[in-house]
Each structure stands twice: as C-alpha cells, then as structure tokens.
Enzyme design. Sequence first.
Site, PDB file in Angstrom:
ATOM      1  N   ASN A 211     -13.076  -4.254   5.104  1.00  0.00           N
ATOM      2  CA  ASN A 211     -13.833  -3.002   5.199  1.00  0.00           C
ATOM      3  C   ASN A 211     -15.036  -3.077   4.261  1.00  0.00           C
ATOM      4  OD1 ASN A 211     -13.084  -1.888   2.504  1.00  0.00           O
ATOM      5  ND2 ASN A 211     -11.028  -1.993   3.396  1.00  0.00           N
ATOM      6  N   ASP A 280      -5.194  -0.761   6.264  1.00  0.00           N
ATOM      7  CA  ASP A 280      -4.023  -0.018   6.745  1.00  0.00           C
ATOM      8  C   ASP A 280      -3.137  -0.875   7.647  1.00  0.00           C
ATOM      9  OD1 ASP A 280      -4.635   2.386   5.457  1.00  0.00           O
ATOM     10  OD2 ASP A 280      -6.117   2.877   6.994  1.00  0.00           O
ATOM     11  N   PHE A 324      -7.383   7.660  -4.439  1.00  0.00           N
ATOM     12  CA  PHE A 324      -8.710   7.922  -3.889  1.00  0.00           C
ATOM     13  C   PHE A 324      -8.546   8.214  -2.406  1.00  0.00           C
ATOM     14  CE2 PHE A 324     -12.493   6.873  -6.542  1.00  0.00           C
ATOM     15  CZ  PHE A 324     -11.825   6.796  -7.760  1.00  0.00           C
ATOM     16  N   LYS A 342       1.986  11.454  -1.455  1.00  0.00           N
ATOM     17  CA  LYS A 342       2.058  10.214  -2.247  1.00  0.00           C
ATOM     18  C   LYS A 342       2.434  10.493  -3.707  1.00  0.00           C
ATOM     19  CE  LYS A 342       0.611   8.305   1.501  1.00  0.00           C
ATOM     20  NZ  LYS A 342      -0.469   7.467   1.907  1.00  0.00           N
TER      21      LYS A 342
END
Length: 408
Positions: A211, A280, A324, A342
């Site tokens: 990415n 991911d 983040f 999370k």
Amino acid sequence: MRVVLGVGGGIAAYKAAELVRALEKRGHQVQVVMTAAAQQFVQPLTFAALSGQKVITGLFAGATSSEDTLSSAVEHIGVAQDYDVLVVAPATADLLAKFANGIADDFLTTLYLAFTGPVVLAPAMNSNMWNHAATQRNLSVLRERGHSFADPEDGWLACGTTGPGRLAEPDRIAELVGRFAQTKHDLEGEHILITAGPTQEPLDPVRYITNRSSGKMGYALANAAVARGALVTLVSGPVSLPVPLGVTAIHVRTAVEMRDAVMSCLEDSSIIIKAAAVADYYLSAVPHRKMKKTAARLPLELDPTPDILAEVGQKKGGRMLIGFAAETDHLIDEARRKMVTKNCDMVVANLVGQEGTGFEADLNEVTILTRAGETIHAGPAEKSEIAERILDQILRLRLTLRAIGETA
Ligand SMILES: Cc1cc2nc3c(=O)[nH]c(=O)nc-3n(C[C@H](O)[C@H](O)[C@H](O)COP(=O)(O)O)c2cc1C
C-alpha cells in the site's frame, strides 16, 4: 549543556575532533577524556586546542603524560556530577565490553560507572568485530540499560573491507547528544513500541501486494519519543527512511513477520503505538515459481492477515495501546468502532485519499479519539508536529485514566 566526550582507541579517534567542533557549534561545553589507547591515535593536544579545556588522560595523578590534568583525587566522581551527558566516540569493542560488564580500570570506564545521566554511544570497528556474538551481546546489554546509540554506518572501513562499522557522522552524533538539551523529558522510563510503514505480501518470488504508506508518521513518532527520553523500538515495514538516531529498529516485510516482531517486544513495552498500514489480506501459500502470464483471468484467493491490533488489545494488560485508522469514508465512526473492538486507549484517525496530507505526504491532519471520550483535532501540520501532539495526548490520557480509576 555540559558534555563529557570519551574518546576510545579506534582508528576513528580523529573524527572525535570533528565531533568536538560539532558539539561546540551547537553551544555545548565539551570536556574530553581519552583512553590510553586513544592517545596512540591522536595527541591530547589536538582536543585541548579544540575544546579549550585540559584533556583528562588518566585515572591517577602522575600515571599518565598529563599528570596535571586532575584537579582532585576523585576527579571521575566530580566529572560524573558536573556534566549533563556522557558521549563515547569512537566506542571501541573493548569499551563496549567493559561498559557492559562494569569493568572500571581507567578514567573513562570508571566515569561511566559513576555517571548517572544520559549516555550516548557511537561505536566504530571492523565489521567482523561488530558482528561478533560477544559484541552483539554487549550491545544488547547496553541498549537494555537505556543508552542511546549512534549506530555505525555501512561503508568502506580503514581495514580495507566494506560493511557495518564506520563511525556515524559527527553531525549526527552531535544531533543525538543535542536531544538531551531538550527541556521536555516527560517520556523518560517509558519503553515505547512503534510500528510503521506498509507490509509487502508476496504473490510469487517477484511480485507482491503493498500500500502507499511511507512510514513517515511512525518514524516521526519514534524520533519525537526518543528525543523526549523514551526507549523506542520501531518495527518497520519496507520504507526508504533512515532509522532515527537512538531508536532500535526491527525490519520486517510481511504482516506475519510484523505480528511476530510486535509480540516478541510486547512484554517489555509500556506504550504501543500501531502506526503501520498492515495489509488486510495475503496469499497464504506463495508459489515458489514466478507466475506466467496467460490469456486467462487470474483469480486470487487471499486470506485475512493476523489482526495484530486486536491481539495486542487482548494481551496488553496495563499497557497503553494506540491504534491508527486511515479511512476514506466514515472516518470517526470507523475510528470509534476500532477503539471498542480492538480494546485501544486511543485511536488516531486520518482521512486518506486527499492531496497533501495522509499517506506519503509530509503533512498530516488527524482526529485523536480517546477512551475517556475526548475528541482532539490536530493539523494540518508537519508530521513531526503531529507526532508531538499525539505524545502529549498519550501522557494526558494516562493521567485522566488514572484519575478516573482506570489503570493504563
Ligand atoms: C591500527 C588499529 C586500529 C584499531 N581500530 C579499532 C577500531 O576502529 N575499533 C575498535 O573497537 N578497536 C580498534 N582497535 C583495537 C583497539 O585499539 C584495542 O581493542 C584497544 O584495547 C581499545 O582500547 P580502548 O578501550 O581504550 O578503546 C584498533 C587497533 C589498532 C592497532
């Protein structure tokens, strides 16, 4: 600031003269201490002329060529108390071994034991000496002790070989020393684990998915945290940024490698900041041979990567966890969801997909959400500035959580 510079007996001792200049240029007062071996390479007179101070060359009055340098019988204790930072350059393999093991058989090694302030070590040696298991063990003992390192650079060495071992540039060492002149030392005693950059997920031996993360935000955080006195470990995906001075870096490539590195450092950390843009999905069974192009479509079945943030959230105990969230849509909702699912204490949300801020850019604009229900906006500003604001908020949040009885 008052800096005591220990010069070891390495071929790079002459560069310590440039370091004296670089420190003085930044307004620091320098007292030079030379080991006996260092004096085989450079005359004390060189350092005396540059620093405008007598050079300390031995532990016992009369024991060395500069017997008049000691103003008191216990000068090593006096120097230890009077100076703000101890920097050793070049830190030879021998000095690292003595420091690691508490051997005090000359002025510099005795001063090291008596000194309670910050220590900056700039090692320099032949690559084989650097890579030797004994040196590596000594380095890890000294890093564990919280000392800052100006790690040696790769390049041509005086012994005619190439590899790691060349003394860091004097300006870089002086910059690292200068950080201790900062008034803000509010992260001393913290061990901060920061992840940064993208991950690369291989599709075959030559192709991968990645990415657009540049790692700049995570690296800015590491830089700011180490300057504020934290011990920083940076787990970094593939980026083209230099590791900030004083930071211990673990370089990884894939999400699985990043997960393993994070988990191995978790126990020693008090604060975990997950700024990396972890893939991911990944191809779990990577073919050993390059895929050939054919006229047919290429279906790719990808598996979800390990959810590092969620796993840290489950295992964090009393540690603070900062995630983040980089989103193109529903930024704040997604960030809040992430905080709950999370088990984060704070989520730094940034909108990506716009020009000038976010991925790859030097500027960033973020919304900081905390477990205590606060929403703080920061930027647009340089990522170094945003990093300072995030660290400020982490410290503030910890005080708030303690005040309301939540231990973090
Ligand atoms: C020409 C020469 C160059 C040397 N260069 C280095 C060096 O760059 N790094 C190092 O660790 N040791 C180097 N050594 C070995 C050290 O001088 C030796 O280990 C010495 O005991 C270190 O003393 P110190 O503890 O005062 O630094 C060198 C030795 C010689 C003879």
